[in-house]
Scaffold this active site. Structure first.
Site, PDB file in Angstrom:
ATOM      1  N   ASP A  83      -3.459 -14.496 -77.545  1.00 39.69           N
ATOM      2  CA  ASP A  83      -3.222 -13.084 -77.306  1.00 39.69           C
ATOM      3  C   ASP A  83      -4.318 -12.604 -76.351  1.00 39.69           C
ATOM      4  OD1 ASP A  83      -4.652 -11.818 -80.427  1.00 39.69           O
ATOM      5  OD2 ASP A  83      -5.507 -12.881 -78.730  1.00 39.69           O
ATOM      6  N   SER A  84      -4.280 -11.348 -75.942  1.00 41.07           N
ATOM      7  CA  SER A  84      -5.133 -10.894 -74.827  1.00 41.07           C
ATOM      8  C   SER A  84      -6.478 -10.380 -75.318  1.00 41.07           C
ATOM      9  CB  SER A  84      -4.440  -9.764 -74.087  1.00 41.07           C
ATOM     10  OG  SER A  84      -4.143  -8.727 -75.020  1.00 41.07           O
ATOM     11  N   GLY A  85      -6.612 -10.145 -76.621  1.00 42.79           N
ATOM     12  CA  GLY A  85      -7.878  -9.661 -77.146  1.00 42.79           C
ATOM     13  C   GLY A  85      -7.901  -8.172 -77.410  1.00 42.79           C
ATOM     14  N   GLY A  86      -7.042  -7.416 -76.775  1.00 42.90           N
ATOM     15  CA  GLY A  86      -7.095  -5.963 -76.925  1.00 42.90           C
ATOM     16  C   GLY A  86      -6.860  -5.505 -78.347  1.00 42.90           C
ATOM     17  N   PHE A  87      -5.930  -6.138 -79.004  1.00 45.24           N
ATOM     18  CA  PHE A  87      -5.588  -5.734 -80.374  1.00 45.24           C
ATOM     19  C   PHE A  87      -6.784  -5.938 -81.294  1.00 45.24           C
ATOM     20  CE2 PHE A  87      -2.653  -4.692 -83.688  1.00 45.24           C
ATOM     21  CZ  PHE A  87      -3.046  -5.425 -84.790  1.00 45.24           C
TER      22      PHE A  87
ATOM     23  N   ASP B  16       4.201 -14.961 -84.894  1.00 40.02           N
ATOM     24  CA  ASP B  16       2.903 -15.448 -85.379  1.00 40.02           C
ATOM     25  C   ASP B  16       2.482 -14.546 -86.513  1.00 40.02           C
ATOM     26  OD1 ASP B  16       1.695 -13.148 -83.582  1.00 40.02           O
ATOM     27  OD2 ASP B  16       0.070 -13.914 -84.876  1.00 40.02           O
TER      28      ASP B  16
ATOM     29  N   GLY C 134       2.945  -3.468 -80.913  1.00 32.16           N
ATOM     30  CA  GLY C 134       2.932  -2.154 -81.542  1.00 32.16           C
ATOM     31  C   GLY C 134       3.698  -2.083 -82.843  1.00 32.16           C
TER      32      GLY C 134
ATOM     33  N   ASP D 279      -3.013  -5.035 -73.339  1.00 30.69           N
ATOM     34  CA  ASP D 279      -2.209  -3.859 -73.666  1.00 30.69           C
ATOM     35  C   ASP D 279      -3.001  -2.960 -74.595  1.00 30.69           C
ATOM     36  OD1 ASP D 279      -2.246  -5.575 -75.842  1.00 30.69           O
ATOM     37  OD2 ASP D 279      -0.275  -4.969 -76.546  1.00 30.69           O
TER      38      ASP D 279
ATOM     39  N   GLN E 153       5.612  -1.790 -75.591  1.00 31.67           N
ATOM     40  CA  GLN E 153       4.991  -0.830 -76.476  1.00 31.67           C
ATOM     41  C   GLN E 153       5.916   0.389 -76.606  1.00 31.67           C
ATOM     42  OE1 GLN E 153       2.516  -1.270 -78.408  1.00 31.67           O
ATOM     43  NE2 GLN E 153       1.484  -3.067 -77.568  1.00 31.67           N
TER      44      GLN E 153
HETATM   45  O1  LIG Z   1       0.823  -4.664 -79.889  1.00 32.40           O
HETATM   46  C1  LIG Z   1       0.136  -5.697 -79.984  1.00 32.40           C
HETATM   47  N1  LIG Z   1      -0.488  -6.196 -78.890  1.00 32.40           N
HETATM   48  C2  LIG Z   1      -1.267  -7.327 -78.959  1.00 32.40           C
HETATM   49  N2  LIG Z   1      -1.455  -8.000 -80.096  1.00 32.40           N
HETATM   50  C3  LIG Z   1      -0.859  -7.540 -81.261  1.00 32.40           C
HETATM   51  C4  LIG Z   1      -1.087  -8.227 -82.472  1.00 32.40           C
HETATM   52  C5  LIG Z   1      -0.508  -7.742 -83.644  1.00 32.40           C
HETATM   53  N3  LIG Z   1      -0.609  -8.167 -84.952  1.00 32.40           N
HETATM   54  C6  LIG Z   1       0.124  -7.296 -85.665  1.00 32.40           C
HETATM   55  N4  LIG Z   1       0.260  -7.341 -87.002  1.00 32.40           N
HETATM   56  C7  LIG Z   1      -0.443  -8.343 -87.797  1.00 32.40           C
HETATM   57  C8  LIG Z   1      -1.823  -7.875 -88.069  1.00 32.40           C
HETATM   58  C9  LIG Z   1      -2.930  -8.643 -88.076  1.00 32.40           C
HETATM   59  C10 LIG Z   1      -4.096  -7.930 -88.375  1.00 32.40           C
HETATM   60  C11 LIG Z   1      -3.861  -6.606 -88.603  1.00 32.40           C
HETATM   61  S1  LIG Z   1      -2.215  -6.253 -88.423  1.00 32.40           S
HETATM   62  N5  LIG Z   1       0.707  -6.363 -84.890  1.00 32.40           N
HETATM   63  C12 LIG Z   1       0.313  -6.598 -83.613  1.00 32.40           C
HETATM   64  C13 LIG Z   1       0.561  -5.915 -82.422  1.00 32.40           C
HETATM   65  C14 LIG Z   1      -0.039  -6.387 -81.241  1.00 32.40           C
END
Ligand SMILES: O=c1[nH]cnc2cc3nc(NCc4cccs4)[nH]c3cc12
Length: 379
Positions: free
Chosen positions: A98-102, A273, A223, A152, A196
Protein backbone atom coordinates in the site's frame (compact mmCIF):
# COMPACT_ATOMS: atom_id res chain seq x y z
CA UNK A 1 3.17 -18.31 -17.19
CA UNK A 2 1.42 -19.34 -20.44
CA UNK A 3 3.79 -18.96 -23.47
CA UNK A 4 1.75 -16.06 -24.85
CA UNK A 5 2.34 -13.93 -21.75
CA UNK A 6 5.80 -12.33 -21.87
CA UNK A 7 7.65 -12.44 -18.56
CA UNK A 8 7.68 -8.67 -18.12
CA UNK A 9 4.00 -7.85 -18.34
CA UNK A 10 1.11 -7.28 -15.98
CA UNK A 11 -2.34 -8.36 -17.16
CA UNK A 12 -5.74 -9.49 -15.93
CA UNK A 13 -7.67 -12.38 -17.48
CA UNK A 14 -11.36 -12.89 -16.68
CA UNK A 15 -12.17 -16.63 -16.93
CA UNK A 16 -15.84 -16.71 -15.85
CA UNK A 17 -18.58 -14.62 -14.29
CA UNK A 18 -21.64 -15.58 -12.25
CA UNK A 19 -23.89 -12.56 -11.83
CA UNK A 20 -21.54 -9.78 -10.72
CA UNK A 21 -19.07 -12.29 -9.27
CA UNK A 22 -15.90 -12.90 -11.35
CA UNK A 23 -13.08 -15.41 -11.42
CA UNK A 24 -9.81 -15.19 -13.34
CA UNK A 25 -6.17 -14.39 -12.74
CA UNK A 26 -3.72 -11.52 -12.62
CA UNK A 27 -0.46 -12.27 -14.44
CA UNK A 28 2.73 -10.69 -13.10
CA UNK A 29 6.44 -11.33 -13.80
CA UNK A 30 6.54 -13.17 -10.48
CA UNK A 31 3.61 -15.44 -11.12
CA UNK A 32 -0.16 -15.58 -11.35
CA UNK A 33 -2.70 -14.46 -8.75
CA UNK A 34 -5.90 -16.53 -8.89
CA UNK A 35 -8.94 -14.33 -8.30
CA UNK A 36 -10.93 -13.84 -6.17
CA UNK A 37 -7.76 -13.67 -4.07
CA UNK A 38 -7.09 -13.07 -0.40
CA UNK A 39 -3.70 -11.44 0.32
CA UNK A 40 -2.19 -12.24 3.75
CA UNK A 41 -0.84 -9.07 5.36
CA UNK A 42 2.94 -9.09 5.84
CA UNK A 43 3.16 -5.75 7.65
CA UNK A 44 6.89 -5.60 8.55
CA UNK A 45 8.06 -8.19 6.02
CA UNK A 46 6.46 -11.10 7.82
CA UNK A 47 2.99 -12.64 7.90
CA UNK A 48 2.97 -12.64 11.69
CA UNK A 49 3.55 -16.13 13.13
CA UNK A 50 3.87 -18.01 9.85
CA UNK A 51 6.75 -19.16 7.66
CA UNK A 52 6.27 -18.14 4.03
CA UNK A 53 6.22 -21.80 2.98
CA UNK A 54 3.10 -22.20 5.16
CA UNK A 55 1.62 -19.08 3.51
CA UNK A 56 2.30 -20.57 0.06
CA UNK A 57 1.04 -24.05 1.05
CA UNK A 58 -2.16 -22.49 2.37
CA UNK A 59 -2.81 -21.31 -1.19
CA UNK A 60 -1.76 -17.65 -1.11
CA UNK A 61 -0.41 -16.38 -4.45
CA UNK A 62 0.45 -12.86 -3.22
CA UNK A 63 1.18 -11.10 0.08
CA UNK A 64 0.88 -7.47 1.16
CA UNK A 65 3.66 -5.30 2.60
CA UNK A 66 3.13 -1.99 4.42
CA UNK A 67 5.10 0.92 3.00
CA UNK A 68 4.67 3.02 6.18
CA UNK A 69 6.17 0.40 8.48
CA UNK A 70 8.98 -0.63 6.13
CA UNK A 71 10.07 2.96 5.32
CA UNK A 72 10.49 3.58 9.05
CA UNK A 73 12.13 0.26 9.82
CA UNK A 74 14.41 -1.07 8.26
CA UNK A 75 14.08 1.76 5.66
CA UNK A 76 13.32 1.55 1.94
CA UNK A 77 16.88 2.28 0.80
CA UNK A 78 18.19 -0.42 3.17
CA UNK A 79 15.73 -3.01 1.81
CA UNK A 80 16.82 -2.06 -1.73
CA UNK A 81 20.49 -2.42 -0.75
CA UNK A 82 19.67 -5.90 0.56
CA UNK A 83 18.12 -6.92 -2.75
CA UNK A 84 14.53 -5.81 -2.30
CA UNK A 85 11.61 -7.15 -0.27
CA UNK A 86 11.30 -10.51 -2.12
CA UNK A 87 14.92 -11.39 -1.34
CA UNK A 88 14.83 -9.83 2.13
CA UNK A 89 11.89 -11.91 3.35
CA UNK A 90 12.36 -14.87 0.97
CA UNK A 91 8.99 -14.74 -0.80
CA UNK A 92 9.32 -15.16 -4.56
CA UNK A 93 5.67 -14.58 -5.46
CA UNK A 94 4.01 -11.24 -6.21
CA UNK A 95 3.97 -8.57 -3.49
CA UNK A 96 1.46 -5.73 -3.25
CA UNK A 97 2.35 -2.69 -1.16
CA UNK A 98 0.00 0.00 0.00
CA UNK A 99 1.15 3.63 -0.33
CA UNK A 100 1.61 4.42 3.36
CA UNK A 101 -0.93 7.22 3.59
CA UNK A 102 -3.50 5.19 5.46
CA UNK A 103 -1.02 4.11 8.15
CA UNK A 104 0.39 7.64 8.43
CA UNK A 105 -3.10 8.83 9.34
CA UNK A 106 -3.80 5.93 11.71
CA UNK A 107 -0.42 5.35 13.38
CA UNK A 108 1.88 8.37 13.22
CA UNK A 109 1.78 11.58 15.24
CA UNK A 110 1.99 15.29 14.44
CA UNK A 111 0.69 14.82 10.95
CA UNK A 112 0.47 17.80 8.59
CA UNK A 113 -1.44 17.24 5.35
CA UNK A 114 -0.98 19.58 2.36
CA UNK A 115 -1.38 19.53 -1.42
CA UNK A 116 2.26 18.46 -1.64
CA UNK A 117 1.83 15.45 0.65
CA UNK A 118 1.89 14.65 4.34
CA UNK A 119 4.62 15.23 6.94
CA UNK A 120 4.57 13.17 10.12
CA UNK A 121 6.58 11.86 13.02
CA UNK A 122 7.43 8.20 13.15
CA UNK A 123 5.63 6.17 15.84
CA UNK A 124 8.88 4.19 16.12
CA UNK A 125 11.44 6.89 16.97
CA UNK A 126 9.71 10.24 16.52
CA UNK A 127 11.80 11.15 13.46
CA UNK A 128 10.18 13.51 10.93
CA UNK A 129 9.25 12.11 7.52
CA UNK A 130 7.47 13.48 4.51
CA UNK A 131 5.36 11.42 2.17
CA UNK A 132 4.39 12.75 -1.24
CA UNK A 133 2.84 10.81 -4.13
CA UNK A 134 6.29 10.80 -5.76
CA UNK A 135 8.13 9.65 -2.60
CA UNK A 136 5.54 6.94 -1.91
CA UNK A 137 6.00 5.48 -5.41
CA UNK A 138 9.78 5.77 -5.04
CA UNK A 139 9.63 3.81 -1.76
CA UNK A 140 7.38 1.12 -3.24
CA UNK A 141 9.83 0.86 -6.14
CA UNK A 142 12.79 0.50 -3.76
CA UNK A 143 10.91 -2.29 -1.97
CA UNK A 144 10.41 -3.91 -5.39
CA UNK A 145 6.63 -4.23 -5.13
CA UNK A 146 4.91 -5.84 -8.10
CA UNK A 147 1.62 -4.02 -7.44
CA UNK A 148 1.81 -0.52 -5.97
CA UNK A 149 -0.79 1.93 -4.69
CA UNK A 150 -1.23 5.61 -5.43
CA UNK A 151 -0.94 7.90 -2.40
CA UNK A 152 -4.45 8.82 -1.31
CA UNK A 153 -6.34 10.33 1.60
CA UNK A 154 -8.77 8.00 3.32
CA UNK A 155 -11.34 9.75 5.53
CA UNK A 156 -12.81 7.85 8.45
CA UNK A 157 -16.57 7.28 8.37
CA UNK A 158 -18.86 8.91 9.34
CA UNK A 159 -17.65 12.19 7.82
CA UNK A 160 -19.29 15.26 6.27
CA UNK A 161 -19.94 15.32 2.52
CA UNK A 162 -17.58 18.31 2.26
CA UNK A 163 -14.80 16.31 3.96
CA UNK A 164 -15.39 13.33 1.70
CA UNK A 165 -15.36 15.57 -1.39
CA UNK A 166 -12.16 17.38 -0.38
CA UNK A 167 -10.30 14.11 0.27
CA UNK A 168 -11.65 12.49 -2.91
CA UNK A 169 -10.51 15.37 -5.12
CA UNK A 170 -7.08 15.53 -3.43
CA UNK A 171 -6.76 11.79 -4.00
CA UNK A 172 -7.56 12.27 -7.71
CA UNK A 173 -4.81 14.91 -8.04
CA UNK A 174 -2.45 12.53 -6.20
CA UNK A 175 -3.52 9.72 -8.53
CA UNK A 176 -2.21 11.70 -11.53
CA UNK A 177 1.07 12.48 -9.75
CA UNK A 178 1.52 8.89 -8.53
CA UNK A 179 0.90 7.45 -12.00
CA UNK A 180 3.35 9.89 -13.58
CA UNK A 181 6.04 9.09 -10.98
CA UNK A 182 5.44 5.37 -11.57
CA UNK A 183 6.37 5.61 -15.28
CA UNK A 184 10.09 5.28 -14.46
CA UNK A 185 9.61 1.81 -12.93
CA UNK A 186 10.51 -1.50 -14.63
CA UNK A 187 7.95 -3.07 -16.98
CA UNK A 188 5.66 -5.69 -15.49
CA UNK A 189 4.91 -3.73 -12.33
CA UNK A 190 1.49 -2.12 -11.85
CA UNK A 191 0.08 0.83 -9.96
CA UNK A 192 -3.57 0.94 -8.86
CA UNK A 193 -5.76 4.03 -8.54
CA UNK A 194 -7.81 4.17 -5.32
CA UNK A 195 -11.51 5.11 -5.44
CA UNK A 196 -12.53 7.39 -2.59
CA UNK A 197 -15.67 9.41 -1.86
CA UNK A 198 -16.79 8.33 1.61
CA UNK A 199 -20.38 7.06 1.70
CA UNK A 200 -21.59 9.58 -0.92
CA UNK A 201 -22.65 7.75 -4.10
CA UNK A 202 -22.17 10.76 -6.42
CA UNK A 203 -18.61 11.28 -5.13
CA UNK A 204 -17.84 7.58 -5.47
CA UNK A 205 -19.04 7.56 -9.09
CA UNK A 206 -17.05 10.71 -9.92
CA UNK A 207 -13.91 9.19 -8.38
CA UNK A 208 -14.31 5.85 -10.20
CA UNK A 209 -14.96 7.49 -13.57
CA UNK A 210 -12.04 9.91 -13.24
CA UNK A 211 -9.66 7.08 -12.31
CA UNK A 212 -11.00 4.91 -15.15
CA UNK A 213 -10.23 7.79 -17.54
CA UNK A 214 -6.61 7.72 -16.28
CA UNK A 215 -6.41 4.09 -17.47
CA UNK A 216 -4.80 2.42 -14.44
CA UNK A 217 -3.87 -1.29 -14.72
CA UNK A 218 -6.04 -1.98 -11.66
CA UNK A 219 -8.34 -0.23 -9.21
CA UNK A 220 -8.59 -0.26 -5.43
CA UNK A 221 -11.72 0.69 -3.55
CA UNK A 222 -10.55 2.63 -0.50
CA UNK A 223 -12.23 4.56 2.26
CA UNK A 224 -14.14 1.48 3.43
CA UNK A 225 -13.70 -0.97 6.33
CA UNK A 226 -13.14 2.11 8.45
CA UNK A 227 -15.96 1.59 10.91
CA UNK A 228 -19.01 1.74 8.67
CA UNK A 229 -21.75 -0.93 8.84
CA UNK A 230 -21.41 -3.78 6.34
CA UNK A 231 -24.46 -2.63 4.41
CA UNK A 232 -22.85 0.78 3.79
CA UNK A 233 -19.66 -0.92 2.57
CA UNK A 234 -21.65 -3.23 0.27
CA UNK A 235 -23.75 -0.33 -1.05
CA UNK A 236 -20.59 1.59 -1.97
CA UNK A 237 -19.20 -1.48 -3.82
CA UNK A 238 -22.48 -1.75 -5.76
CA UNK A 239 -22.23 1.98 -6.56
CA UNK A 240 -18.62 1.88 -7.72
CA UNK A 241 -18.23 -1.48 -9.55
CA UNK A 242 -20.33 -0.59 -12.63
CA UNK A 243 -18.05 2.40 -13.29
CA UNK A 244 -14.81 0.43 -13.19
CA UNK A 245 -13.56 -1.37 -16.32
CA UNK A 246 -14.53 -5.06 -16.26
CA UNK A 247 -11.14 -6.10 -17.70
CA UNK A 248 -9.10 -4.69 -14.80
CA UNK A 249 -8.80 -6.14 -11.27
CA UNK A 250 -10.71 -4.58 -8.36
CA UNK A 251 -9.10 -4.64 -4.92
CA UNK A 252 -11.16 -3.87 -1.80
CA UNK A 253 -8.70 -2.57 0.79
CA UNK A 254 -8.65 -3.85 4.36
CA UNK A 255 -11.54 -6.31 4.03
CA UNK A 256 -12.54 -8.34 5.91
CA UNK A 257 -14.46 -11.07 7.71
CA UNK A 258 -15.33 -14.28 5.80
CA UNK A 259 -18.87 -12.91 5.37
CA UNK A 260 -17.50 -9.59 4.02
CA UNK A 261 -15.41 -11.52 1.47
CA UNK A 262 -18.29 -13.65 0.17
CA UNK A 263 -20.68 -10.68 -0.09
CA UNK A 264 -18.05 -8.47 -1.76
CA UNK A 265 -17.09 -11.18 -4.29
CA UNK A 266 -20.80 -11.39 -5.16
CA UNK A 267 -20.64 -7.65 -6.02
CA UNK A 268 -17.57 -7.88 -8.27
CA UNK A 269 -14.48 -7.65 -6.05
CA UNK A 270 -11.39 -9.63 -7.14
CA UNK A 271 -8.76 -8.98 -4.41
CA UNK A 272 -8.76 -8.53 -0.64
CA UNK A 273 -6.33 -7.96 2.21
CA UNK A 274 -7.04 -7.98 5.93
CA UNK A 275 -5.21 -8.47 9.21
CA UNK A 276 -8.28 -10.36 10.52
CA UNK A 277 -6.96 -13.96 10.15
CA UNK A 278 -3.57 -13.29 11.77
CA UNK A 279 -4.67 -10.67 14.32
CA UNK A 280 -7.56 -12.95 15.38
CA UNK A 281 -5.12 -15.87 15.57
CA UNK A 282 -3.12 -13.92 18.15
CA UNK A 283 -6.34 -13.42 20.11
CA UNK A 284 -7.33 -17.12 20.13
CA UNK A 285 -10.15 -16.67 17.60
CA UNK A 286 -10.31 -19.40 14.95
CA UNK A 287 -12.32 -19.11 11.72
CA UNK A 288 -13.61 -22.49 10.57
CA UNK A 289 -16.24 -24.08 8.33
CA UNK A 290 -18.41 -24.20 11.46
CA UNK A 291 -18.06 -20.51 12.25
CA UNK A 292 -15.88 -18.72 14.78
CA UNK A 293 -14.38 -20.62 17.71
CA UNK A 294 -12.94 -18.68 20.66
CA UNK A 295 -10.29 -20.98 22.04
CA UNK A 296 -10.01 -18.96 25.25
CA UNK A 297 -13.35 -20.45 26.26
CA UNK A 298 -13.06 -23.10 29.02
CA UNK A 299 -15.53 -25.38 27.25
CA UNK A 300 -12.67 -26.44 24.96
CA UNK A 301 -10.50 -27.57 27.90
CA UNK A 302 -11.17 -31.28 27.38
CA UNK A 303 -12.33 -31.35 23.78
CA UNK A 304 -10.13 -33.86 21.94
CA UNK A 305 -11.46 -32.91 18.50
CA UNK A 306 -9.40 -30.80 16.10
CA UNK A 307 -10.85 -27.61 14.68
CA UNK A 308 -11.67 -29.42 11.40
CA UNK A 309 -10.70 -33.09 10.94
CA UNK A 310 -11.46 -32.90 7.20
CA UNK A 311 -9.04 -30.04 6.54
CA UNK A 312 -5.72 -30.64 4.75
CA UNK A 313 -4.10 -28.01 7.01
CA UNK A 314 -2.23 -29.56 9.97
CA UNK A 315 -3.22 -26.66 12.24
CA UNK A 316 -6.93 -27.32 11.58
CA UNK A 317 -6.68 -31.15 11.43
CA UNK A 318 -4.01 -32.42 13.81
CA UNK A 319 -4.27 -30.45 17.07
CA UNK A 320 -7.06 -30.88 19.61
CA UNK A 321 -9.11 -27.92 20.73
CA UNK A 322 -7.99 -28.87 24.24
CA UNK A 323 -4.34 -28.44 23.28
CA UNK A 324 -5.00 -25.12 21.50
CA UNK A 325 -6.98 -23.95 24.55
CA UNK A 326 -4.08 -24.98 26.82
CA UNK A 327 -1.52 -23.08 24.70
CA UNK A 328 -3.76 -20.01 24.72
CA UNK A 329 -4.25 -20.16 28.49
CA UNK A 330 -0.46 -20.49 28.97
CA UNK A 331 0.04 -17.61 26.49
CA UNK A 332 2.43 -19.86 24.59
CA UNK A 333 3.50 -18.45 21.18
CA UNK A 334 2.66 -21.76 19.50
CA UNK A 335 -1.00 -21.09 20.25
CA UNK A 336 -0.98 -17.85 18.24
CA UNK A 337 1.10 -19.51 15.51
CA UNK A 338 -1.22 -22.52 15.07
CA UNK A 339 -4.44 -20.49 15.14
CA UNK A 340 -2.99 -17.89 12.73
CA UNK A 341 -1.94 -20.73 10.40
CA UNK A 342 -5.43 -22.26 10.64
CA UNK A 343 -7.04 -18.89 9.86
CA UNK A 344 -4.82 -18.09 6.87
CA UNK A 345 -5.60 -21.55 5.49
CA UNK A 346 -9.32 -21.08 6.11
CA UNK A 347 -9.34 -17.74 4.26
CA UNK A 348 -7.46 -19.26 1.32
CA UNK A 349 -9.77 -22.24 1.01
CA UNK A 350 -12.79 -19.90 1.27
CA UNK A 351 -11.49 -18.05 -1.80
CA UNK A 352 -10.57 -21.30 -3.60
CA UNK A 353 -14.15 -22.49 -3.10
CA UNK A 354 -15.47 -19.17 -4.40
CA UNK A 355 -13.31 -19.40 -7.55
CA UNK A 356 -14.58 -22.93 -8.28
CA UNK A 357 -18.20 -22.01 -7.56
CA UNK A 358 -18.11 -18.97 -9.87
CA UNK A 359 -16.52 -21.05 -12.64
CA UNK A 360 -19.35 -23.60 -12.21
CA UNK A 361 -22.08 -20.94 -12.13
CA UNK A 362 -23.17 -21.89 -8.61
CA UNK A 363 -21.79 -19.02 -6.51
CA UNK A 364 -25.14 -18.22 -4.83
CA UNK A 365 -25.39 -21.84 -3.63
CA UNK A 366 -21.79 -21.74 -2.41
CA UNK A 367 -22.53 -18.66 -0.30
CA UNK A 368 -25.71 -20.17 1.12
CA UNK A 369 -24.03 -23.50 1.96
CA UNK A 370 -21.02 -21.78 3.52
CA UNK A 371 -23.24 -19.61 5.72
CA UNK A 372 -25.29 -22.67 6.76
CA UNK A 373 -22.03 -24.27 7.93
CA UNK A 374 -21.23 -21.23 10.04
CA UNK A 375 -24.68 -21.37 11.62
CA UNK A 376 -24.67 -25.16 12.08
CA UNK A 377 -21.38 -25.06 13.98
CA UNK A 378 -21.24 -26.91 17.29
CA UNK A 379 -18.96 -24.22 18.58
O1 LIG B 1 -8.64 4.08 1.61
C1 LIG B 1 -7.60 3.44 1.85
N1 LIG B 1 -6.44 3.80 1.24
C2 LIG B 1 -5.27 3.13 1.48
N2 LIG B 1 -5.19 2.09 2.33
C3 LIG B 1 -6.34 1.68 3.00
C4 LIG B 1 -6.25 0.62 3.92
C5 LIG B 1 -7.40 0.23 4.61
N3 LIG B 1 -7.60 -0.71 5.59
C6 LIG B 1 -8.89 -0.62 5.92
N4 LIG B 1 -9.48 -1.36 6.88
C7 LIG B 1 -8.72 -2.31 7.68
C8 LIG B 1 -8.06 -1.59 8.80
C9 LIG B 1 -6.82 -1.83 9.27
C10 LIG B 1 -6.47 -1.01 10.34
C11 LIG B 1 -7.46 -0.14 10.69
S1 LIG B 1 -8.80 -0.33 9.68
N5 LIG B 1 -9.54 0.31 5.20
C12 LIG B 1 -8.63 0.88 4.37
C13 LIG B 1 -8.73 1.93 3.45
C14 LIG B 1 -7.57 2.34 2.77
Amino acid sequence: MTPDTPADTFSFTLSATDGAARTGYVSTPRGRIRTPAFMPVGTVATVKGLYFDQVRAAGADIVLGNTYHLMLRPGAERVAKLGGLHTFMRWDGPILTDSGGFQVMSLSSLRKMSEQGVTFRSHVDGAYHEMSPERSVEIQGLLGADIQMQLDECVRLPCTDEEAERAMRLSLRWAERSKRAFETQPKGRAIFGIVQGGAVPALRVESARALADMDFPGYSIGGLAVGEPQEVMLAMIETVAPHLPTNKPRYLMGVGTPDDLLESVARGIDMFDCVMPTRSGRHALAFTRFGRINLKNARHAEDPRPLDEESDCPALRDYSRAYLHHLVRCEEMLGAMLISWANIHYYQQLMAGARAAIAAGRYADYVAQTKEGWARGDL
